[in-house]
Write a protein that holds these residues in place. Sequence first.
Motif, short mmCIF file in Angstrom:
data_model
loop_
_atom_site.label_atom_id
_atom_site.label_comp_id
_atom_site.label_asym_id
_atom_site.label_seq_id
_atom_site.Cartn_x
_atom_site.Cartn_y
_atom_site.Cartn_z
N ASN A 28 57.21 8.75 -5.28
CA ASN A 28 56.84 9.97 -4.57
C ASN A 28 55.72 9.64 -3.60
OD1 ASN A 28 56.11 12.48 -3.67
ND2 ASN A 28 55.43 13.23 -5.65
N PRO A 29 56.01 9.54 -2.31
CA PRO A 29 57.33 9.63 -1.69
C PRO A 29 58.14 8.35 -1.98
CG PRO A 29 55.72 9.06 -0.03
CD PRO A 29 54.96 9.30 -1.32
N SER A 70 62.49 10.67 -8.00
CA SER A 70 62.01 10.37 -6.65
C SER A 70 61.93 11.61 -5.78
CB SER A 70 62.94 9.35 -5.98
OG SER A 70 62.94 8.14 -6.68
N VAL A 71 61.08 11.55 -4.78
CA VAL A 71 60.98 12.59 -3.77
C VAL A 71 61.31 11.92 -2.43
CG1 VAL A 71 59.52 14.29 -2.63
CG2 VAL A 71 59.26 13.86 -5.08
N SER A 80 65.44 14.11 -9.13
CA SER A 80 64.97 13.74 -7.80
C SER A 80 64.97 14.97 -6.90
CB SER A 80 65.88 12.66 -7.19
OG SER A 80 65.74 11.46 -7.89
N ASN A 81 64.15 14.93 -5.87
CA ASN A 81 64.08 15.99 -4.87
C ASN A 81 64.41 15.38 -3.52
OD1 ASN A 81 62.94 18.57 -6.12
ND2 ASN A 81 61.61 16.97 -6.95
#
Length: 176
Positions: free
Chosen positions: A134-135, A119-120, A101-102
């Motif tokens: 994402n998002p 996930s972002v 994830s970011n």
Amino acid sequence: MNRKLILLNLLTKRDGVQRAEFLRKNKVFYEMGEHCYWHPRTIPSEPYLLKIHNNVVVAAGVSFHTHDVLEFMFSHIGGGGRQQYIGSIEICDNVFIGANSNIMYNVKIGPNAVIAAGSVVVKDVAPGTVVGGNPAKVIGNFDDLMKRRVSLPFPVKEKREEVLHYFWGMDLASKD
């Protein structure tokens, strides 16, 4: 503590509990609570902009982005350098952040939140939610997920024969 020494220590720690304890004791982040798990072998560029509360699990490959680099492009447009944009990240109690994830700057997560793998996260995550994508968007509820997980009839991981039978319907002896 020197960044290279921190990274070397993260490489030598056997598991995420040991890495989290090392980071907490050495005050690498602005704050890091008790009972955390840090699987990544890296830290953000500005670790002092990361605030982690209690019982937070960070899986492998998670990245925390405390800045962007737009100023490098902007500095070549219309005369003059710009200031680098930075922001903080806060992770409240009882949060799980899934692998790869970011998490972007100026985000607050939780409490009692789950971030799905890959996930972002670009905006705050409400308490008690499960987000993914994402998002990242809300895809579930923390309490519902916990109830489902607790009730699963999985075998104990350390009992290899039970795990093989559960997933593959075979006994270890019949595999040979």
